[in-house]
Design an enzyme around this catalytic site. Sequence first.
Site, PDB file in Angstrom:
ATOM      1  CG  ASP A   4     -82.836  50.523   5.104  1.00  0.00           C
ATOM      2  OD1 ASP A   4     -82.338  51.835   4.783  1.00  0.00           O
ATOM      3  OD2 ASP A   4     -81.726  49.569   5.218  1.00  0.00           O
ATOM      4  CG  ASP A  30     -81.042  56.086   4.776  1.00  0.00           C
ATOM      5  OD1 ASP A  30     -80.425  56.799   4.310  1.00  0.00           O
ATOM      6  OD2 ASP A  30     -81.030  54.518   4.502  1.00  0.00           O
ATOM      7  CG  ASP A  52     -72.379  49.913   6.484  1.00  0.00           C
ATOM      8  OD1 ASP A  52     -72.761  50.437   7.859  1.00  0.00           O
ATOM      9  OD2 ASP A  52     -71.769  49.961   6.073  1.00  0.00           O
TER      10      ASP A  52
END
Length: 444
Positions: free
Chosen positions: A117, A155, A308
């Site tokens: 991330d 990701d 999230d």
Amino acid sequence: MSDHPRVDGRWRALIAAIAVACLAAAGLVAGGQASAGTLSGTLYRDPDTQVVRWVAANPNDARTPVIRDRIASQPQARWMAVFKPDTVTSEVSSFVNAASAVNRTPVLSVYEITNRDCGGASAGGAPDLGQYQQWISKFAQGLSGRTAIVILETDSLALQTCLDGSALAARNQALTQAVQTIKSADPNAKVYLDGGHSAWNSATEQGSRLKAAGVQYADGFFTNVSNFQPLSNEAAYGRSIISYLQSQGISGKHQVIDTSRNGGAVGAQGDWCGDDNTDHRIGTYPTLDTGDQNIDGYLWVKPPGEADGCAYSAGSFVPDLAYDLARNAPDPPATSSPSPPQTPPPGGDACTATYQTVNSWGGGFQGQVSVKAGTSAINGWKLTFSLPSGVSINQLWNGTLTTSGSTATVTNTAWNGALAPGASVQVGFTATGTATSLSPTCAT
């Protein structure tokens, strides 16, 4: 479970989304509705998710029926997002063996890549890529040769803004090695790499990243994890990536799509956070029967109701978010697959039942029965107990009640009958009359 993605819907290629839509409309993308993808069978419903635990603990909450029937009832991915090398093998083994015991296919989302991330709300992962490979080896050992779907590093390919050239090359090598390690340890594992989503990178760019990260060794790629792009956009985008890969000599790759939150209207481009109340809704219920030759499954990778990271802690379960996702959704379809037969183990320990009075008041009380599987998995259970004079059950959850005279019988619902060895589920009820000790018996 914590620290899993907020995830990948940053402000990205609006042009790419328009291009995909135009190609689909013009009929210039390959594939289409045909036979299903390469996977078949029934997905495994994890009996120990945050939403299942919340439902069991909050039977009287007004939101519970909707969350229970439309979210907790559905198979979702088990996230491997906490770096614990000493326990990962046993955790994976227990999970996949429980799924295998009831003839179901589990989904595991691996989220441990170093610098995941890019240091955002779901930062973490392995301290370095050497330790990452050691962790992957232990993860692969836990698969035990079982059939499983592995969503490898959300990701990791679509989000690379924090990586310089050498770090990017190292990540690509790490992902390639991870795929090969998993496939070598477990040829029955289906491994998918990060495909971003249709409103982020172009299909050519994402396809190029997949190639660099070793998609040729994997079964394909996943898209839309933790995002909200419509199914039609994702399918068209996936076909474009597949076409690009074919042009690079890489054939036979398939797509899986996260449909856990894409049932509402598309928000503004760059809408990545589900911690608000815009038109986010659960999408297609999880299935491996897609009817599309390019798509192996519609999966719920991001568990609906888990945050999230923008308004709530990433990965935490928020009942309001779950309720907002599910309240306007249709009920899930009835399963068309018969439950596999299950023979009780020797010794009569197929399941046990334990009763406790949770609360009482004048003229009524609340009780709970814990149903626990024995040394073998079970697929279906039944409770039987006698109601004392003056006691009648007026509400029951997590089971189906029938009464005949003073005898009450409770059977499992469609979603909580399959229990792994030693696993349990709670049945709750409210009753009129004086609180009393009950003695339920359990049978498969």
